[in-house]
Design a protein around this motif. Structure first.
Motif, PDB file in Angstrom:
ATOM      1  N   GLY A   1       0.765  -1.079   0.039  1.00 29.84           N
ATOM      2  CA  GLY A   1       0.187   0.086  -0.217  1.00 29.84           C
ATOM      3  C   GLY A   1       0.653   1.233  -0.173  1.00 29.84           C
ATOM      4  O   GLY A   1       2.083   1.381   0.524  1.00 29.84           O
ATOM      5  N   HIS A   2       0.177   2.313  -0.883  1.00 30.95           N
ATOM      6  CA  HIS A   2       0.978   3.717  -0.797  1.00 30.95           C
ATOM      7  C   HIS A   2       0.410   4.576   0.356  1.00 30.95           C
ATOM      8  O   HIS A   2      -0.081   4.047   1.276  1.00 30.95           O
ATOM      9  N   HIS A   3       0.525   5.822   0.262  1.00 31.74           N
ATOM     10  CA  HIS A   3      -0.071   6.683   1.380  1.00 31.74           C
ATOM     11  C   HIS A   3      -1.399   6.582   1.433  1.00 31.74           C
ATOM     12  O   HIS A   3      -2.298   6.567   2.759  1.00 31.74           O
ATOM     13  N   ASP A   4      -2.411   6.681   0.477  1.00 31.25           N
ATOM     14  CA  ASP A   4      -3.776   6.829   0.395  1.00 31.25           C
ATOM     15  C   ASP A   4      -4.280   5.379   0.390  1.00 31.25           C
ATOM     16  O   ASP A   4      -4.774   5.015  -0.573  1.00 31.25           O
ATOM     17  N   VAL A   5      -4.265   4.663   1.510  1.00 30.86           N
ATOM     18  CA  VAL A   5      -4.706   3.089   1.299  1.00 30.86           C
ATOM     19  C   VAL A   5      -6.252   3.169   1.101  1.00 30.86           C
ATOM     20  O   VAL A   5      -6.699   1.929   0.556  1.00 30.86           O
ATOM     21  N   LEU A   6      -7.238   3.979   1.423  1.00 27.46           N
ATOM     22  CA  LEU A   6      -8.526   4.014   1.096  1.00 27.46           C
ATOM     23  C   LEU A   6      -8.704   4.124  -0.443  1.00 27.46           C
ATOM     24  O   LEU A   6      -9.796   3.418  -0.918  1.00 27.46           O
ATOM     25  N   ASN A   7      -7.744   4.471  -1.290  1.00 32.45           N
ATOM     26  CA  ASN A   7      -7.921   4.738  -2.478  1.00 32.45           C
ATOM     27  C   ASN A   7      -6.771   4.018  -3.305  1.00 32.45           C
ATOM     28  O   ASN A   7      -6.664   4.421  -4.519  1.00 32.45           O
ATOM     29  N   ASP A   8      -6.094   2.924  -2.969  1.00 31.76           N
ATOM     30  CA  ASP A   8      -5.108   2.581  -3.533  1.00 31.76           C
ATOM     31  C   ASP A   8      -5.663   1.076  -4.264  1.00 31.76           C
ATOM     32  O   ASP A   8      -6.762   0.942  -4.226  1.00 31.76           O
ATOM     33  N   VAL A   9      -4.653   0.340  -4.703  1.00 32.11           N
ATOM     34  CA  VAL A   9      -4.939  -0.692  -5.456  1.00 32.11           C
ATOM     35  C   VAL A   9      -5.803  -1.675  -4.874  1.00 32.11           C
ATOM     36  O   VAL A   9      -6.722  -2.209  -5.246  1.00 32.11           O
ATOM     37  N   SER A  10      -5.724  -1.839  -3.493  1.00 27.28           N
ATOM     38  CA  SER A  10      -6.210  -2.842  -2.466  1.00 27.28           C
ATOM     39  C   SER A  10      -7.448  -2.109  -1.931  1.00 27.28           C
ATOM     40  O   SER A  10      -8.006  -2.749  -0.806  1.00 27.28           O
ATOM     41  N   HIS A  11      -8.098  -1.136  -2.668  1.00 27.60           N
ATOM     42  CA  HIS A  11      -9.207  -0.346  -1.875  1.00 27.60           C
ATOM     43  C   HIS A  11     -10.490  -1.254  -1.493  1.00 27.60           C
ATOM     44  O   HIS A  11     -11.071  -0.988  -0.699  1.00 27.60           O
TER      45      HIS A  11
END
Length: 228
Positions: free
Chosen positions: A193-203
């Motif tokens: 996960g990158h910084h915005d985990v709510l809107n990342d690949v694994s959302h």
């Protein structure tokens, strides 16, 4: 009916009773549009979602907006504060006003500033759909991740049930630094996960983790397990 809104309000589908409310505070540069996908998904599981755009230059007004939503009798309990980036940091300071708190991608005073638009996009999310959402949002503030987090902000554990979500590839705040203040919270690492985990690949998986937390909270403040 589930509401899709650029103003940040999503309701449960028709025929379902609302199970609670999530009040989400945005991070640096973000608008309510940033969280349309997250808002729709959480609302589908019958939790109302309301977004407050965090204004670092007027946190008094931001707090008043949060307090007004928490006091709104039309919004069902439990009422949970959620936040991303500085929205998460500010939510942690208001946590005791709510029934629970979800902190995603915490930003801390010593977090790493990010400069350059492509570097900012890559730091925020590896999801091409979300990168496009940010790029096409005329109200999104580019370069916001270069703005320092207020030096006097202290992120500390609260007395309410807490879920902390953080990516292990976050270039803004290291995973260990994000988890360090919390010993009793539910700590969940988003792999890759990158910084915005709510809107990342694994959302999708992150949203499911949030719903599991909300469902546990409805059973009690000790967050009893539902599936074992």
């Amino acid at each position: 009916m589930t509401t899709t809104s650029s103003t940040g309000a999503w309701d449960e589908p028709p025929g379902l009773a609302a199970r609670g409310t999530v009040i989400l505070l945005t991070g640096r540069g973000e608008t309510a549009r940033t969280y349309q996908r997250f808002g729709r998904r959480i609302a589908t599981d019958a939790y109302r979602v309301r977004v407050v755009e965090t204004d670092l230059d007027d946190l008094v007004t931001t707090r008043k907006q949060v307090e007004a939503l928490l006091a709104d009798d039309d919004l069902p309990a439990p009422r949970v504060l959620a936040g991303s980036d500085t929205g998460a940091s500010f939510a942690s300071q208001l946590a005791d006003l709510a029934d629970g708190v979800v902190l995603a991608g915490l930003a801390l005073p010593d977090s790493t500033p990010v400069t350059g638009w492509q570097s900012e996009l890559d730091a925020r999310s590896a999801c091409p759909t979300h990168q496009r959402v940010l790029s096409e949002d005329a109200d999104f503030t580019r370069g916001a991740l270069a703005r320092p987090v207020p030096s006097d902000w202290v992120v500390a554990p609260s007395t309410v049930p807490t879920l902390v979500l953080h990516g292990d590839k976050d270039p803004v705040t290291p995973l260990a630094a994000a988890f360090a203040p919390f010993s009793e919270a539910r700590l969940r690492t988003v792999v890759g996960g990158h910084h915005d985990v709510l809107n990342d690949v694994s959302h999708r998986s992150v949203a499911a983790t949030v719903v599991l937390f909300l469902e546990s909270l409805k059973l009690g403040g000790d967050l009893p397990d539902i599936v074992v």
